[in-house]
Design a protein around this motif. Structure first.
Motif, PDB file in Angstrom:
ATOM      1  N   PRO A  24       0.828  -1.204   0.000  1.00  0.00           N
ATOM      2  CA  PRO A  24       0.000   0.000   0.000  1.00  0.00           C
ATOM      3  C   PRO A  24       0.867   1.262   0.000  1.00  0.00           C
ATOM      4  CG  PRO A  24      -0.264  -1.224   2.068  1.00  0.00           C
ATOM      5  CD  PRO A  24       0.674  -1.992   1.218  1.00  0.00           C
ATOM      6  N   GLU A  25       0.416   2.272  -0.740  1.00  0.00           N
ATOM      7  CA  GLU A  25       1.095   3.571  -0.774  1.00  0.00           C
ATOM      8  C   GLU A  25       0.430   4.459   0.277  1.00  0.00           C
ATOM      9  OE1 GLU A  25       2.505   6.918  -4.032  1.00  0.00           O
ATOM     10  OE2 GLU A  25       0.840   5.589  -4.534  1.00  0.00           O
ATOM     11  N   ILE A  26       1.096   4.652   1.409  1.00  0.00           N
ATOM     12  CA  ILE A  26       0.489   5.358   2.533  1.00  0.00           C
ATOM     13  C   ILE A  26       0.617   6.874   2.432  1.00  0.00           C
ATOM     14  CG2 ILE A  26       0.688   3.396   4.082  1.00  0.00           C
ATOM     15  CD1 ILE A  26       3.108   4.869   5.365  1.00  0.00           C
ATOM     16  N   ALA A  27       1.501   7.347   1.594  1.00  0.00           N
ATOM     17  CA  ALA A  27       1.683   8.763   1.279  1.00  0.00           C
ATOM     18  C   ALA A  27       2.343   8.791  -0.089  1.00  0.00           C
ATOM     19  CB  ALA A  27       2.562   9.454   2.330  1.00  0.00           C
ATOM     20  N   PRO A  28       2.327   9.912  -0.786  1.00  0.00           N
ATOM     21  CA  PRO A  28       2.936   9.928  -2.113  1.00  0.00           C
ATOM     22  C   PRO A  28       4.388   9.446  -2.081  1.00  0.00           C
ATOM     23  CG  PRO A  28       1.676  11.931  -1.776  1.00  0.00           C
ATOM     24  CD  PRO A  28       1.721  11.206  -0.447  1.00  0.00           C
ATOM     25  N   GLY A  29       4.648   8.338  -2.787  1.00  0.00           N
ATOM     26  CA  GLY A  29       5.997   7.804  -2.879  1.00  0.00           C
ATOM     27  C   GLY A  29       6.466   7.004  -1.682  1.00  0.00           C
ATOM     28  N   VAL A  30       5.556   6.706  -0.743  1.00  0.00           N
ATOM     29  CA  VAL A  30       5.931   5.952   0.462  1.00  0.00           C
ATOM     30  C   VAL A  30       5.089   4.670   0.511  1.00  0.00           C
ATOM     31  CG1 VAL A  30       6.074   5.964   2.985  1.00  0.00           C
ATOM     32  CG2 VAL A  30       6.484   8.075   1.697  1.00  0.00           C
ATOM     33  N   TYR A  31       5.783   3.528   0.460  1.00  0.00           N
ATOM     34  CA  TYR A  31       5.138   2.218   0.423  1.00  0.00           C
ATOM     35  C   TYR A  31       5.564   1.430   1.652  1.00  0.00           C
ATOM     36  CZ  TYR A  31       4.705   3.784  -4.352  1.00  0.00           C
ATOM     37  OH  TYR A  31       4.425   4.542  -5.458  1.00  0.00           O
ATOM     38  N   VAL A  32       4.615   0.660   2.216  1.00  0.00           N
ATOM     39  CA  VAL A  32       4.908  -0.052   3.459  1.00  0.00           C
ATOM     40  C   VAL A  32       4.246  -1.425   3.444  1.00  0.00           C
ATOM     41  CG1 VAL A  32       2.948   0.955   4.693  1.00  0.00           C
ATOM     42  CG2 VAL A  32       4.944   0.189   5.968  1.00  0.00           C
ATOM     43  N   SER A  33       4.926  -2.387   4.062  1.00  0.00           N
ATOM     44  CA  SER A  33       4.357  -3.723   4.214  1.00  0.00           C
ATOM     45  C   SER A  33       4.804  -4.290   5.552  1.00  0.00           C
ATOM     46  CB  SER A  33       4.827  -4.643   3.088  1.00  0.00           C
ATOM     47  OG  SER A  33       4.340  -5.957   3.306  1.00  0.00           O
ATOM     48  N   THR A  34       3.862  -4.898   6.253  1.00  0.00           N
ATOM     49  CA  THR A  34       4.197  -5.513   7.542  1.00  0.00           C
ATOM     50  C   THR A  34       4.417  -7.015   7.424  1.00  0.00           C
ATOM     51  OG1 THR A  34       1.861  -5.811   8.070  1.00  0.00           O
ATOM     52  CG2 THR A  34       2.937  -3.801   8.875  1.00  0.00           C
ATOM     53  N   ASP A  35       4.169  -7.577   6.256  1.00  0.00           N
ATOM     54  CA  ASP A  35       4.276  -9.031   6.137  1.00  0.00           C
ATOM     55  C   ASP A  35       5.006  -9.482   4.874  1.00  0.00           C
ATOM     56  OD1 ASP A  35       2.396  -8.306   4.294  1.00  0.00           O
ATOM     57  OD2 ASP A  35       0.820  -9.608   5.053  1.00  0.00           O
ATOM     58  N   MET A  36       5.867  -8.663   4.305  1.00  0.00           N
ATOM     59  CA  MET A  36       6.586  -9.025   3.093  1.00  0.00           C
ATOM     60  C   MET A  36       7.705 -10.012   3.427  1.00  0.00           C
ATOM     61  SD  MET A  36       8.454  -6.572   0.286  1.00  0.00           S
ATOM     62  CE  MET A  36       6.912  -5.929  -0.337  1.00  0.00           C
ATOM     63  N   THR A  37       7.711 -11.125   2.728  1.00  0.00           N
ATOM     64  CA  THR A  37       8.760 -12.114   2.953  1.00  0.00           C
ATOM     65  C   THR A  37      10.074 -11.637   2.326  1.00  0.00           C
ATOM     66  OG1 THR A  37       8.333 -13.320   0.912  1.00  0.00           O
ATOM     67  CG2 THR A  37       7.051 -13.982   2.871  1.00  0.00           C
ATOM     68  N   ALA A  38      11.167 -12.243   2.752  1.00  0.00           N
ATOM     69  CA  ALA A  38      12.476 -11.886   2.191  1.00  0.00           C
ATOM     70  C   ALA A  38      12.521 -12.178   0.697  1.00  0.00           C
ATOM     71  CB  ALA A  38      13.582 -12.636   2.920  1.00  0.00           C
ATOM     72  N   GLY A  39      11.878 -13.258   0.261  1.00  0.00           N
ATOM     73  CA  GLY A  39      11.853 -13.597  -1.159  1.00  0.00           C
ATOM     74  C   GLY A  39      11.137 -12.555  -1.993  1.00  0.00           C
ATOM     75  N   VAL A  40       9.980 -12.108  -1.536  1.00  0.00           N
ATOM     76  CA  VAL A  40       9.235 -11.066  -2.251  1.00  0.00           C
ATOM     77  C   VAL A  40      10.027  -9.762  -2.235  1.00  0.00           C
ATOM     78  CG1 VAL A  40       7.136  -9.657  -2.247  1.00  0.00           C
ATOM     79  CG2 VAL A  40       6.986 -12.121  -1.838  1.00  0.00           C
ATOM     80  N   ARG A  41      10.586  -9.417  -1.091  1.00  0.00           N
ATOM     81  CA  ARG A  41      11.395  -8.199  -0.984  1.00  0.00           C
ATOM     82  C   ARG A  41      12.557  -8.230  -1.973  1.00  0.00           C
ATOM     83  NH1 ARG A  41      12.909  -8.470   4.172  1.00  0.00           N
ATOM     84  NH2 ARG A  41      14.890  -9.414   3.639  1.00  0.00           N
ATOM     85  N   ASP A  42      13.231  -9.366  -2.085  1.00  0.00           N
ATOM     86  CA  ASP A  42      14.338  -9.493  -3.028  1.00  0.00           C
ATOM     87  C   ASP A  42      13.877  -9.335  -4.473  1.00  0.00           C
ATOM     88  OD1 ASP A  42      16.041  -9.902  -0.882  1.00  0.00           O
ATOM     89  OD2 ASP A  42      16.138 -12.086  -1.147  1.00  0.00           O
ATOM     90  N   ARG A  43      12.732  -9.912  -4.804  1.00  0.00           N
ATOM     91  CA  ARG A  43      12.204  -9.779  -6.169  1.00  0.00           C
ATOM     92  C   ARG A  43      11.812  -8.346  -6.471  1.00  0.00           C
ATOM     93  NH1 ARG A  43      10.379 -14.877  -4.829  1.00  0.00           N
ATOM     94  NH2 ARG A  43       8.325 -14.206  -4.153  1.00  0.00           N
ATOM     95  N   VAL A  44      11.172  -7.670  -5.523  1.00  0.00           N
ATOM     96  CA  VAL A  44      10.796  -6.263  -5.713  1.00  0.00           C
ATOM     97  C   VAL A  44      12.049  -5.421  -5.954  1.00  0.00           C
ATOM     98  CG1 VAL A  44       9.880  -4.220  -4.524  1.00  0.00           C
ATOM     99  CG2 VAL A  44       8.616  -6.378  -4.445  1.00  0.00           C
ATOM    100  N   TRP A  45      13.086  -5.649  -5.155  1.00  0.00           N
ATOM    101  CA  TRP A  45      14.317  -4.867  -5.314  1.00  0.00           C
ATOM    102  C   TRP A  45      15.006  -5.194  -6.642  1.00  0.00           C
ATOM    103  CZ3 TRP A  45      15.405  -0.477  -3.448  1.00  0.00           C
ATOM    104  CH2 TRP A  45      16.672   0.063  -3.645  1.00  0.00           C
ATOM    105  N   ARG A  46      14.946  -6.461  -7.055  1.00  0.00           N
ATOM    106  CA  ARG A  46      15.558  -6.855  -8.321  1.00  0.00           C
ATOM    107  C   ARG A  46      14.882  -6.143  -9.497  1.00  0.00           C
ATOM    108  NH1 ARG A  46      16.267 -12.123  -7.549  1.00  0.00           N
ATOM    109  NH2 ARG A  46      14.068 -12.534  -7.897  1.00  0.00           N
ATOM    110  N   VAL A  47      13.541  -6.079  -9.485  1.00  0.00           N
ATOM    111  CA  VAL A  47      12.812  -5.365 -10.546  1.00  0.00           C
ATOM    112  C   VAL A  47      13.184  -3.888 -10.534  1.00  0.00           C
ATOM    113  CG1 VAL A  47      10.522  -4.590 -11.297  1.00  0.00           C
ATOM    114  CG2 VAL A  47      10.882  -6.987 -10.670  1.00  0.00           C
TER     115      VAL A  47
END
Length: 98
Positions: A24-47
């Motif tokens: 979710p984008e909680i403010a312009p340009g600010v995204y937050v997740s409380t349950d993102m796994t390390a695998g998903v985080r790595d894929r997001v950063w890779r993209v």
């Protein structure tokens, strides 16, 4: 709870669409997740990194829990001078590489 935070500034519109699809984008340009796994985080950063390599502009910072990092906070940066946390005699310092 493990919080992952991404802050963008002056990036292409496609980052906003992509990041909004996974966080979710909680403010312009600010995204937050409380349950993102390390695998998903790595894929997001890779993209983000692949897009950045193709057309750099603006900046992206990701902060996430990392038990091995100083202050247990991992930081990844695109577009700004690289930033890292260091533990110096029990004091957390921000180091900016130029």
């Amino acid at each position: 709870m493990s919080l992952t935070l991404i802050v963008t500034r002056d990036v292409a519109a496609r980052y906003r669409g992509f990041l909004s699809s996974v966080m979710p984008e909680i403010a312009p340009g600010v995204y937050v997740s409380t349950d993102m796994t390390a695998g998903v985080r790595d894929r997001v950063w890779r993209v983000a990194t692949e897009w950045w390599d193709g057309a750099p502009g603006g900046s992206i910072v990701m902060a996430y829990p990392d038990k091995k990092a100083a202050g247990r906070l991992g930081i990844l940066v695109l577009g700004l001078p690289p930033v890292e946390l260091a533990d110096v005699d029990g004091i957390r310092l921000v180091i900016r590489r130029t």
